[in-house]
Design an enzyme around this catalytic site. Structure first.
Site, mmCIF file in Angstrom:
data_model
loop_
_atom_site.group_PDB
_atom_site.id
_atom_site.type_symbol
_atom_site.label_atom_id
_atom_site.label_comp_id
_atom_site.label_asym_id
_atom_site.label_seq_id
_atom_site.Cartn_x
_atom_site.Cartn_y
_atom_site.Cartn_z
ATOM 1 N N CYS A 241 -2.894 -12.840 67.017
ATOM 2 C CA CYS A 241 -4.015 -13.380 67.839
ATOM 3 C C CYS A 241 -5.159 -13.304 66.737
ATOM 4 O O CYS A 241 -5.634 -12.230 66.198
ATOM 5 C CB CYS A 241 -4.468 -12.462 68.990
ATOM 6 S SG CYS A 241 -6.085 -12.792 69.329
ATOM 7 N N CYS B 77 -1.710 -17.132 66.308
ATOM 8 C CA CYS B 77 -1.651 -17.877 67.672
ATOM 9 C C CYS B 77 -3.245 -18.415 67.766
ATOM 10 O O CYS B 77 -4.227 -17.921 67.559
ATOM 11 C CB CYS B 77 -1.714 -17.090 68.763
ATOM 12 S SG CYS B 77 -1.998 -17.902 70.358
ATOM 13 N N CYS C 119 -6.201 -21.059 71.663
ATOM 14 C CA CYS C 119 -7.535 -21.591 72.331
ATOM 15 C C CYS C 119 -8.188 -22.293 71.492
ATOM 16 O O CYS C 119 -9.320 -23.030 71.791
ATOM 17 C CB CYS C 119 -8.240 -20.241 72.484
ATOM 18 S SG CYS C 119 -8.788 -19.243 71.090
ATOM 19 N N ASP D 107 -23.429 -16.123 64.786
ATOM 20 C CA ASP D 107 -22.708 -15.571 65.606
ATOM 21 C C ASP D 107 -21.131 -15.672 65.464
ATOM 22 O O ASP D 107 -20.733 -16.776 64.985
ATOM 23 C CB ASP D 107 -23.084 -15.890 67.103
ATOM 24 C CG ASP D 107 -22.690 -15.003 68.092
ATOM 25 O OD1 ASP D 107 -22.086 -13.965 67.758
ATOM 26 O OD2 ASP D 107 -23.048 -15.047 69.548
ATOM 27 N N ASP D 108 -20.315 -14.899 66.179
ATOM 28 C CA ASP D 108 -18.822 -15.096 65.820
ATOM 29 C C ASP D 108 -18.260 -16.268 67.021
ATOM 30 O O ASP D 108 -17.151 -16.742 66.380
ATOM 31 C CB ASP D 108 -17.999 -13.754 66.404
ATOM 32 C CG ASP D 108 -18.337 -13.144 67.573
ATOM 33 O OD1 ASP D 108 -18.074 -13.749 68.538
ATOM 34 O OD2 ASP D 108 -19.342 -12.270 67.642
ATOM 35 N N CYS E 173 -7.487 -4.631 75.273
ATOM 36 C CA CYS E 173 -7.435 -3.240 75.651
ATOM 37 C C CYS E 173 -7.239 -2.252 74.319
ATOM 38 O O CYS E 173 -6.686 -2.989 73.372
ATOM 39 C CB CYS E 173 -6.315 -2.859 76.839
ATOM 40 S SG CYS E 173 -6.792 -3.748 78.107
ATOM 41 N N TYR F 116 -13.322 -11.303 66.223
ATOM 42 C CA TYR F 116 -14.301 -10.910 67.149
ATOM 43 C C TYR F 116 -13.900 -9.382 67.662
ATOM 44 O O TYR F 116 -14.449 -8.579 67.635
ATOM 45 C CB TYR F 116 -14.394 -11.482 68.390
ATOM 46 C CG TYR F 116 -15.172 -10.941 69.441
ATOM 47 C CD1 TYR F 116 -16.508 -10.802 69.539
ATOM 48 C CD2 TYR F 116 -14.479 -10.520 70.704
ATOM 49 C CE1 TYR F 116 -17.418 -10.036 70.353
ATOM 50 C CE2 TYR F 116 -15.051 -9.870 71.586
ATOM 51 C CZ TYR F 116 -16.737 -9.656 71.523
ATOM 52 O OH TYR F 116 -17.216 -8.975 72.439
ATOM 53 N N CYS G 97 -7.319 -19.036 76.743
ATOM 54 C CA CYS G 97 -6.414 -18.124 76.488
ATOM 55 C C CYS G 97 -5.595 -17.373 77.417
ATOM 56 O O CYS G 97 -6.215 -17.005 78.507
ATOM 57 C CB CYS G 97 -7.121 -16.978 75.681
ATOM 58 S SG CYS G 97 -6.023 -15.783 74.938
ATOM 59 N N ASN H 280 -1.542 -3.036 76.074
ATOM 60 C CA ASN H 280 -2.775 -3.984 75.446
ATOM 61 C C ASN H 280 -1.981 -5.405 75.470
ATOM 62 O O ASN H 280 -1.130 -5.716 74.850
ATOM 63 C CB ASN H 280 -3.178 -3.673 74.165
ATOM 64 C CG ASN H 280 -3.988 -4.724 73.463
ATOM 65 O OD1 ASN H 280 -4.151 -4.887 72.245
ATOM 66 N ND2 ASN H 280 -4.792 -5.489 74.342
ATOM 67 N N GLY H 281 -2.545 -6.388 76.001
ATOM 68 C CA GLY H 281 -2.170 -7.746 75.898
ATOM 69 C C GLY H 281 -2.217 -8.542 77.409
ATOM 70 O O GLY H 281 -2.972 -8.077 78.137
ATOM 71 N N GLY I 210 -12.376 -2.191 75.025
ATOM 72 C CA GLY I 210 -12.468 -2.235 76.591
ATOM 73 C C GLY I 210 -13.392 -1.274 77.206
ATOM 74 O O GLY I 210 -13.259 0.040 76.896
HETATM 75 P P1 AMP Z 1 -21.168 -17.139 75.682
HETATM 76 O O1 AMP Z 1 -22.310 -16.411 75.566
HETATM 77 O O2 AMP Z 1 -20.408 -17.097 76.868
HETATM 78 O O3 AMP Z 1 -21.192 -18.465 74.590
HETATM 79 O O4 AMP Z 1 -20.184 -16.192 74.702
HETATM 80 C C1 AMP Z 1 -20.377 -15.820 73.681
HETATM 81 C C2 AMP Z 1 -20.503 -14.411 73.204
HETATM 82 O O5 AMP Z 1 -19.798 -13.502 73.736
HETATM 83 C C3 AMP Z 1 -20.522 -13.801 71.673
HETATM 84 O O6 AMP Z 1 -21.688 -13.549 71.351
HETATM 85 C C4 AMP Z 1 -19.359 -13.280 71.491
HETATM 86 O O7 AMP Z 1 -19.777 -12.244 70.500
HETATM 87 C C5 AMP Z 1 -19.301 -12.634 72.831
HETATM 88 N N1 AMP Z 1 -17.556 -12.916 73.072
HETATM 89 C C6 AMP Z 1 -16.809 -13.702 72.870
HETATM 90 N N2 AMP Z 1 -15.594 -14.013 73.109
HETATM 91 C C7 AMP Z 1 -15.621 -12.830 73.927
HETATM 92 C C8 AMP Z 1 -14.474 -12.100 74.710
HETATM 93 N N3 AMP Z 1 -13.202 -12.556 74.863
HETATM 94 N N4 AMP Z 1 -14.963 -11.058 75.610
HETATM 95 C C9 AMP Z 1 -16.262 -10.445 75.339
HETATM 96 N N5 AMP Z 1 -17.123 -10.960 74.515
HETATM 97 C C10 AMP Z 1 -16.962 -12.373 73.952
#
Ligand code: AMP
Length: 465
Positions: free
Chosen positions: A228, A427, A430, A341-342, A2, A234, A378, A99-100, A27
């Site tokens: 974290c 941390c 996950c 991707d991240d 948040c 991300y 997480c 936040n948390g 958020g």
């Molecule tokens: P998924 O499609 O379920 O594999 O989620 C991965 C995608 O969601 C990636 O493109 C990330 O950028 C995004 N993402 C990863 N973790 C989160 C999160 N906790 N909240 C929102 N978006 C996320």
């Protein structure tokens, strides 16, 4: 995740809403502002972005802000949800933005609360009553009672305060001049307000701003810090400086580390490196430079779409994911593409992108991920709160590569991640299942001995002892 904001020093509420808007990426569910007006605390809230908050045209000496990402309770659908789910929460002379995620709320409160931020506010109010309204004593009690992640900004008796849990899970920074103090989740807010970043609020530190005088109380020290890591990968804006690390630089280094993994896998160089917008852009740049191939932005984001991640079910998620990206088809045909991707959580996004690129004629699709496999839920504020949401909790790399249908899947490894972030007190629960706090470990034990509950996040379940 948040966003929280606190401002001391006469500021127009519209200006405060503009500053809060910078924390929208933390958020997008709902947002709120609270301010003091002739000695009382008032608030205005909105579903979605802070741009939708209707504030009166006045200036206030004390303002709080909050952007909500739901990690406990439901999504906000109507104004009747504001009181329970949307910060800042107000109780007489107290207001709080959080936040948390608190892991032991259900344990301490039974089934009474749906949202941990409201629960924290009531708990703090109770402790203030027990401690003759002495904030440091009340925060000390709070910090021994609650388990989990909490970066707090609040108003108490016409003073601004900030507290960061003793592990320092979530970021919290402040800056000040002779006229203003700003406390915020991320430093770019200070930058926009022309304030210099003073420093992070230390884990376990309570700051009270009284006029322009700052008091610092060491509430809980000597605990290992566990920041974290996913904030760097991300959540945070690339311009944020967390624990003295510029997030942009961290992401760039993550890309460089991925390049080594790519080379180690003896894959042919791709025609293009392509970021999935927006988070992975610096990593894609670094990867392209290291492999000596061009980076091309041929996946564009439909920026007016809501979040796919917090969709209600897989059907809605798939539908949203389908509309999330627009492709430059001409640049794809016949090319081998390394997508970056991240993270891969459920695998929905990666699978969709690979399929879309193949449908547009890509000859090969490699998929690189700046985060190592997230195989454990997480409990501290990323909304991946059960094993069933994580493809890596049950599937190995080959199975995931098969599921997303990539020609190769290149993950970050733990060393690459830690070196890129540049600090070691992180941390990583996950990734490795090592939960740093006691109640989170207790939940994990309970979960492993019980059948899955489709309806509930792990930490929202009530376990009989
Ligand atoms: P998924 O499609 O379920 O594999 O989620 C991965 C995608 O969601 C990636 O493109 C990330 O950028 C995004 N993402 C990863 N973790 C989160 C999160 N906790 N909240 C929102 N978006 C996320």
């Amino acid at each position: 995740m948040c966003g929280v904001l606190g401002i001391m020093g006469l500021t127009n509420l519209t200006r405060a809403a503009d500053l809060l808007l910078l924390l929208t990426h933390r958020g997008q569910d709902a947002s709120g502002l609270a301010w003091t007006e002739n000695g009382t605390i008032k608030s205005a809230k909105a579903i979605g972005s802070p741009a939708r908050i209707k504030v009166p045209s006045l200036s206030s000496p004390l303002i709080l802000g909050s952007t909500r990402y739901p990690t406990s309770g439901k999504r906000v659908v109507s104004e009747s949800d504001f009181e329970t789910f949307v910060g800042p929460f107000i109780r007489k002379n107290l207001a709080l933005s959080h936040n948390g995620n608190i892991t032991n709320m259900k344990f301490l409160s039974g089934k009474n609360y749906d949202c941990d931020s409201e629960f924290l506010t009531d708990l703090l109010e109770d402790y203030l009553n027990e401690c003759n309204d002495d904030l440091p004593s009340a925060i000390r009690k709070l910090s021994s009672a609650v388990d989990g992640a909490y970066s707090l900004v609040g108003i108490h008796n016409n003073r601004l305060f900030a507290y960061r849990d003793s592990r320092g899970f979530k970021p919290l920074v402040f800056g000040r001049t002779t006229e203003h103090v700003i406390v915020a989740s991320e430093s770019e807010v200070l930058d926009m307000a022309d304030l210099k970043l003073s420093r992070d609020v230390y884990p376990g530190e309570l700051l009270i701003f009284n006029g322009m005088n700052m008091e610092s109380y060491s509430i809980r020290q000597n605990e290992t810090h566990t920041h974290c890591f996913f904030e760097f990968v991300y959540f945070a804006h690339p311009s944020a400086i967390i624990e003295n690390q510029l997030v942009y630089d961290v992401r760039f280094r993550l890309g460089r580390a991925l390049a080594s993994n790519y080379v180690r896998m003896r894959l042919d160089p791709p025609d293009y490196v392509v970021p999935v917008p927006d988070t992975s852009r610096p990593a894609a740049q670094a990867l392209a430079e290291a492999l000596n191939v061009p980076m091309r932005e041929i996946i564009l984001k439909n920026r007016y779409l809501g979040r796919t991640f917090i969709a209600r079910d897989q059907d809605e998620r798939d539908n949203l994911a389908k509309n999330k990206y627009i492709y430059l088809e001409d640049k794809i045909r016949g090319k081998s593409i390394l997508v970056v991707d991240d993270s891969i959580v459920r695998g929905t996004t990666a699978r969709m992108i690979v399929s879309d690129l193949r449908a547009r004629g890509a000859s090969k699709v490699y998929f690189a991920v700046t985060c190592p496999p997230q195989s454990h839920p997480c409990y501290y504020g990323i909304d991946i709160s059960t094993d069933k949401e994580l493809i890596a909790s049950e599937s190995g790399l080959n199975e995931i590569a098969q599921y997303i249908n990539a020609d190769a899947l290149i993950y970050q490894d733990l060393n690459g991640l830690i070196n890129a972030i540049g600090i070691t007190d992180l941390c990583l629960a996950c990734l490795d299942g090592e939960y740093p706090t006691e109640h989170a470990r207790y939940i994990r034990e309970q979960i492993q001995n019980r059948p899955a509950d489709e309806e509930c996040r792990d930490y929202e379940r009530v376990f009989e002892k």
